[in-house]
Design a protein around this motif. Sequence first.
Motif, PDB file in Angstrom:
ATOM      1  N   UNK A  42     -22.027  22.800  -1.025  1.00 56.64           N
ATOM      2  CA  UNK A  42     -21.101  22.898   0.105  1.00 56.64           C
ATOM      3  C   UNK A  42     -21.035  21.583   0.850  1.00 56.64           C
ATOM      4  N   UNK A  43     -19.807  21.181   1.181  1.00 57.11           N
ATOM      5  CA  UNK A  43     -19.575  20.018   2.026  1.00 57.11           C
ATOM      6  C   UNK A  43     -19.343  20.507   3.441  1.00 57.11           C
ATOM      7  N   UNK A  44     -19.906  19.780   4.398  1.00 53.23           N
ATOM      8  CA  UNK A  44     -19.645  20.086   5.794  1.00 53.23           C
ATOM      9  C   UNK A  44     -18.933  18.901   6.415  1.00 53.23           C
ATOM     10  N   UNK A  58      -9.125  15.978   7.362  1.00 54.32           N
ATOM     11  CA  UNK A  58     -10.056  15.625   6.304  1.00 54.32           C
ATOM     12  C   UNK A  58      -9.464  16.029   4.972  1.00 54.32           C
ATOM     13  N   UNK A  59      -9.903  15.326   3.943  1.00 53.11           N
ATOM     14  CA  UNK A  59      -9.415  15.605   2.600  1.00 53.11           C
ATOM     15  C   UNK A  59     -10.605  15.663   1.661  1.00 53.11           C
ATOM     16  N   UNK A  60     -10.549  16.644   0.786  1.00 52.13           N
ATOM     17  CA  UNK A  60     -11.576  16.804  -0.237  1.00 52.13           C
ATOM     18  C   UNK A  60     -10.933  16.455  -1.563  1.00 52.13           C
ATOM     19  N   UNK A  81     -16.954  23.779   3.220  1.00 47.68           N
ATOM     20  CA  UNK A  81     -16.135  24.167   2.072  1.00 47.68           C
ATOM     21  C   UNK A  81     -16.947  24.024   0.785  1.00 47.68           C
ATOM     22  N   UNK A  82     -16.699  24.916  -0.199  1.00 48.26           N
ATOM     23  CA  UNK A  82     -17.384  24.768  -1.482  1.00 48.26           C
ATOM     24  C   UNK A  82     -16.951  23.483  -2.169  1.00 48.26           C
ATOM     25  N   UNK A 111     -24.667  19.793   1.223  1.00 48.35           N
ATOM     26  CA  UNK A 111     -25.862  20.645   1.186  1.00 48.35           C
ATOM     27  C   UNK A 111     -26.907  20.194   2.210  1.00 48.35           C
ATOM     28  N   UNK A 112     -26.448  19.837   3.411  1.00 52.22           N
ATOM     29  CA  UNK A 112     -27.350  19.449   4.488  1.00 52.22           C
ATOM     30  C   UNK A 112     -27.748  17.986   4.509  1.00 52.22           C
TER      31      UNK A 112
END
Length: 137
Positions: A42-44, A58-60, A81-82, A111-112
């Motif tokens: 997961x991205x935060x 923001x863009x993934x 987001x996953x 992931x933190x």
Amino acid sequence: MGGRTGVGWRRGRVGLAASGVLLVALAGCSSDPAPPDEPLSYLEFAAEGPSGPVVGAYVLQGELPGNEMRSFDTLPFRDEVPAPGEVAPKMRISVADAPEGSRLTCRISLDGRVLVENTASVPGPDVECVAPPTSTG
């Protein structure tokens, strides 16, 4: 004509057989998805600064999610987001009506683990966070 030699009996056996096949087929189908081969990452995306309206996006970018852009308009902001596969996330924030000298921060974590974090004073240029391409999972 009692007994089990009539047409009705044959239809009954065919119906029972078909029901059994249907039950076996349905038993193989489940509403639960199959477990993934790898754990999902997961991205935060997070932004902090003076409370109030902002222009942020923001863009993934990555293998599976493709390019997905989302925007936000208030601070503080946080979204998770996953992120399967390889990703290259980016984020930009700007404020118009913030007290001079206010601090504006963007942060992208996987992931933190913080991939990138930037802070700037207002007024000034937009604050950007651009993470290098990163493999997840």
